[in-house]
Each structure stands twice: as C-alpha cells, then as structure tokens.
Write an enzyme that holds these catalytic residues in place. Structure first.
Site, PDB file in Angstrom:
ATOM      1  CD  GLU A  51      -2.737  -1.259   2.475  1.00 29.27           C
ATOM      2  OE1 GLU A  51      -3.831  -1.836   2.414  1.00 29.27           O
ATOM      3  OE2 GLU A  51      -2.283  -0.759   3.536  1.00 29.27           O
ATOM      4  CG  ASP A  80      -2.552  -2.183  12.090  1.00 30.16           C
ATOM      5  OD1 ASP A  80      -2.469  -1.461  13.103  1.00 30.16           O
ATOM      6  OD2 ASP A  80      -3.292  -3.174  12.036  1.00 30.16           O
ATOM      7  CG  ASP A 384     -16.412  -5.626   6.972  1.00 29.17           C
ATOM      8  OD1 ASP A 384     -16.653  -6.836   7.151  1.00 29.17           O
ATOM      9  OD2 ASP A 384     -15.774  -5.203   5.989  1.00 29.17           O
TER      10      ASP A 384
END
Length: 605
Positions: A51, A80, A384
């Site tokens: 990322e 993280d 989620d």
C-alpha cells in the site's frame, strides 16, 4: 424512510453545478450552520510495500478537503505497519495540505484526491488566475510525489530528513512492523492554511504491536482509533475508509448528515453505507470486480428492510453506537443535535499525546469488552459484516446511499489470483459468522427484519455453494464422457422444466446485468468469474473452516506491475502467482477439456 439527501451530479474535474434553492436548503450546513457535529475521519493502512505511501496520503488529502467546516474535521491515519516511510509521507502531506485545501475551496475541485485530479484535469485556459494557480499547485504536488517516492524507493528516511520533525524520535527504539511501541503524533492541530483558514486536525497513529499479543487485524486498528480519537477530538460521527478509497465528492459528509439529522427517522440510523466503487474497472470487467449487481440491486433491496450490511469502508457511524449503545424507541431520542453541539474539541500538545498512547497499547483491551460488546467485533476475517449484524440486532437501522457521483473510488484487483484470494477471505469470514453465536440463522431471529436476515444468509452461504457448483461443473461432463444419461432427452416432455429454469434464470441474470449498466461481454466475464470463485475461493474457505485453520487476513496488493497493468487494460486474464486457488481453477478446466475431447473422439470414431 424519508430521503432528504442530495444526489450529487457527476461533474468534470474543474467545475461543479451550482446548487438549486432546494439543494441549498436541504444541506445541513445551511440548516444548522455552526451547530454541525464534528466528524472524525479514519484512514487505515497496514503495509508501505503493498500500500504505497503516496497512495495513502492522496486518500488522506482527499478527505481533508471535504466541503465542511475544517475546524470540525479531524483526520486520523492508522498505520498498522508502524512505518517511518508512511509517517514521513504524512508529514509532507501536512505541508502540502496548506496549499491543496485552499485550491480545492477556491475552484470547487472534484475529485479531491490530488493524484486522481491531476491525472484527469487539464490546465485551464479561460481564467488567468486559475491557470497560474493550477500550474503552481501541480508543481507542488509533483515535488511532494518525488520526495515521497524517493524515500520510499530507498526504504528508509535519511537522517537529514528525520531532523525535520521530532516525531521521528519514536523510531529510535523501533524494532519491526510486528514488534513496536504505540505512536501517536498530532501533525496539524487546526493550523492555518496559506489563506488564513483553519485546517482539519491531522493525527498519525501506530498502535502497539507485540509478537505475544494477537492484534485482531483491521478491527483492532479501528478500535484503537476509536479510543485515541475520543481523547483528542471525540467527534460524534465517524467515517472510515480504506487507504485506497479516495474521496470523489466534496459533499459526501453533508449528504450523510442529512440521514442522521432527519427529524423523523434520524434517531434510528446507526450508520450510512456508501457503495464500493473502483476507478480502474475495464469496460467489460474481466474479473467482475465492479460488484455491479450487488451495488445497484442487492443493497438497494436491503435498504428497504432496515438497511444494508456494513462493508468496512465508505461508512459513516455514530460513535456511541460503535461503543455498544442499544436502540431505545422513545420520544426523546431525536437526532441528538444538542448533545453533539455541546461536545468540545480537545487541543492536545505532543506531551499530552504520550498519555494517550496507552489507549493504543496491545494490553489495554485485556479483561475489557472491547471486541465483544464495544467497538468492532473480533474473531472473524469480515469484522465489518459481523459488527453491522450486531448493530442491527440491537435495534438500529442503516442506510445505503448510492449518489450519481461516486462518493469514493478505489482500486480493484488486476489479477485472477488477487480476486480469488479476496473472495476466499470474504466467504470464509461470512461462513464463520454463520456458525458463530452471532449467526443470523438464530441470533437475528426476532431481532432483525426477516428479509434482512435472508440478505445476510445469502452471503453467509457463499462458501457452501461451492459443493453443488463443483458437482454441476464436473459431473455432467464425466457423465457425458461415459454415456451416462443425467438429464431427460430433448424430445421428452420432462426436458421442459429443465429448459425453463435454465433459460429463465440466465435471461433474468443477463437483463439484470445490462440494466445495471454492464455489457454483454462483461456479463459473460462475470459469470465465468463466479464459476472460478465458487470452485476455488469458496471451496477452500469451506475446507479451512471445517478443518479449523488459523485465522488470517490477507491484504490485497495495491502495487500494479507495468506489464500486468497493460494486459489488464487489454482485458487479458492474468493468473498472477501460482497458488492452490489457481490450481483448482486449472484442474477443473483440464477435466472439462478432457471430457470434451473424449466425446469428440467417440463421435468421430
């Protein structure tokens, strides 16, 4: 439910349509003025390699630039990976934001991500001042991009650059992405931009990681963000987005607040979910990555029966509901605007944040209800979905808002392997929900609308659908090869029910896909990918669940190889790295090919 939300029309990168009188009155900014609630914006990233920091900060800058009072916005980046590369990128983004936000405000920029904006925008020709500002801001962005990518390429922040911010002292005792202390740094505390206007608060957080403490993946990061933000800004409304889902519309916050502040139904709403949309989808969707039917049909259907699922990104929450509050249908609920108005933002200096770091420690949640009754649920790869289900079971409703202009745009998978791995995680997590105490099959009965329970069950049964699909895709071919009659002959009247079912389902599915804006070839690709997923991703998810394999959370890489990207643009299937999932697909194809060639040989002989 009464809808009081604007549908934001799709506009070009350089301009937007002026609001009508009705739109102007409907927006909460014009109805409530300075009494609007504060909003905390959460952006999550986990690995600077898969990322890239430049993508992360573009997303951060896009949510900082919302058309909303900046003194009521606070942006939190959860890293993280605990990477100094990501922290460096954020420090540079904080400097650039002092120029980017005024430019967005003055010229009504859409989209709000500078990377996406300069990719599609051309230098204006009709306004001299605008043209000059465009050239300046573009040059500043290129400088920002070059600085970040230079540091990213060498894999470390040089000592000279570390002296620019005291926050780099946190990395002096740094060990590894999985073993480090908690870090909380406030980079902007409503500082002023180049025009003297306030900037949103900007906070970097890396929660503590230790090898002997399970970190609960994204759910753990989100819960740490909830705690840390409660001591810094404590916004009653929370938006969480993935680091690759940049903001594409400046009105998104105001649109979401129209639901929460609705005088009749606002007190029932726990969260407002926007669809996942992707900017890199090809015309014919070679990997079926647009989730077109889910977005345009399924979730709209759920919206009519107490609301859609929480899908982990592009979602606005009420903070108190994430903290475990149950719904009480009493007359004094309302939108709670007065309570939101009374809450005060906190101005913390860096010394005070050292005391806040304990909230991001790996031992803080020990012997507490975090991950159980408070915050996002633990123990499931799709934290989620199970969190949204528990919220629905506590009596709350949700809203699905799909505006004409996409609110968020992300990056879809560009290889078959990425697609299969992603759906394995989703289907495995949904199956774990089915067999958990929060299963809609028993926990939701009497608590949730029966139609919504069926909606949850549809996803929870993804993995189990692998067995009949494998039977259907292999057994008929083997029977044909061995002259075993599996279906009635075409001349038989008993063939009609089979023909009716196959033709009607196929026709309905095809027309539904076209009605949602797809193409014929896109529909064919979608059907093919569903077959691949059901016979590989869903099968391995079922086996892992039965065998009790260790819980895992695989992050999809957002780095695209140039050659892979070129083949993706040409809609050529890229298998990616070799894996059991791709082997399962290849094995099935080989079996069918052998059966087909065998039948052809028998006919010729």
């Amino acid at each position: 439910m009464v809808r009081s939300v604007l549908d934001v029309d799709s506009v070009g990168p350089m301009e937007s349509d002026p609001p009508s009188d009705l739109q102007t009155e409907a927006h909460p900014k014009n109805r409530f003025g300075n009494e609007l609630p504060r909003v905390d914006l959460f952006v999550c990233t986990a690995d600077p390699v898969i990322e890239p920091p430049m993508m992360v900060v573009s997303t951060v800058l896009s949510v900082m630039a919302y058309d909303y009072p900046p003194e009521k916005l606070s942006v939190y980046l959860s890293d993280d990976g605990g990477s100094e590369l990501t922290f460096y990128a954020l420090t540079q983004a904080a400097i650039f934001s002092k120029h980017w936000l005024p430019y967005c405000r003055n010229y009504k920029v859409e989209p709000l991500s500078p990377a996406a904006y300069f990719k599609s925008a051309a230098s204006p020709r009709d306004h001299t001042k605008h043209r000059q500002d465009f050239i300046v801001i573009q040059r500043l962005f290129e400088d920002l991009k070059n600085r970040i990518e230079k540091v990213t390429n060498i894999g470390r922040v040089p000592k000279k650059l570390r002296l620019e911010h005291q926050g780099f002292l946190e990395w002096d005792s740094f060990t590894s992405p999985r073993d480090h202390a908690a870090i909380v740094q406030i980079l902007l505390d409503h500082d002023e931009d180049t025009e003297g206007h306030s900037l949103p608060k900007l906070v970097y957080m890396a929660r503590e990681k230790r090898p002997d403490h399970f970190h609960n993946f994204k759910a753990g990061a989100m819960n740490a963000l909830i705690r840390v933000s409660s001591m810094i800004s404590n916004g009653p409304i929370i938006l969480n987005v993935d680091c690759d889902m940049y903001s594409n519309s400046s009105d998104t916050i105001k649109d979401a607040l129209c639901f929460f502040l609705d005088e009749e139904k606002g007190h029932e709403i726990a969260f407002v979910q926007y669809p996942q949309c992707f900017e890199n989808i090809t015309k014919n969707e070679v990997y079926g990555g647009s989730l077109r039917v889910l977005r345009e049909v399924d979730f709209h259907g759920l919206d009519g029966i107490d609301g859609p699922l929480y899908v982990g990104t592009g979602c606005f929450h009420r903070r108190d509901i994430l903290s475990g509050k149950s719904f009480c249908n009493s007359s004094d609920q309302g939108s709670k605007l007065t309570d939101w108005k009374s809450e005060k933002d906190t101005h913390c200096n860096q010394r005070e944040t050292e005391n806040i770091q304990i909230l991001a420690s790996c031992t803080f949640e020990s012997d507490t209800e975090w991950g159980k009754e408070i915050g996002l649920k633990y123990g499931c790869p799709v934290e989620d979905v199970i969190t949204g289900l528990s919220i629905h079971c506590r009596g709350w409703k949700s809203v699905f808002h799909n505006p004409k202009r996409n609110a968020f745009l992300g990056v879809a998978a560009t290889t078959l392997d990425q697609t299969l791995v992603q759906h394995k995680r989703w289907s495995e997590g949904d199956l774990m929900i089915l067999i958990s105490k929060y299963s809609p099959a028993w926990y939701g009965i009497g608590r949730v609308h029966p139609g919504l329970l069926m909606g949850y069950m549809m996803y929870c049964l993804w993995a189990t659908s692998s067995l009949p699909t494998i039977y259907y895709s292999i057994v008929p071919s083997l029977c044909l090869l061995n002259d075993v009659q599996l279906f009635p002959q075409v001349s038989s009247i008993w063939f009609l029910p089979y023909a009716y079912i196959i033709i009607s389902i196929t026709a309905y599915n095809y027309l539904e896909f076209l009605r949602c804006g797809g193409t014929t070839r896109g529909w064919w690709n979608d059907r093919r990918i569903w077959l691949y997923k059901r016979t590989s991703s869903y099968l391995f998810a079922l086996l892992d669940t039965i065998l009790g394999s260790d819980l895992s959370f695989v992050i999809s890489s957002k780095v695209i190889d140039t050659d892979v990207h070129e083949r993706y643009e040409k809609e050529m299937i890229e298998f990616g790295v070799s894996s059991p999932l791709s082997i399962a697909v290849a094995t099935q194809s080989i079996i069918n090919m052998i059966c087909f060639l065998g039948v052809c040989y028998k006919i010729n002989v």
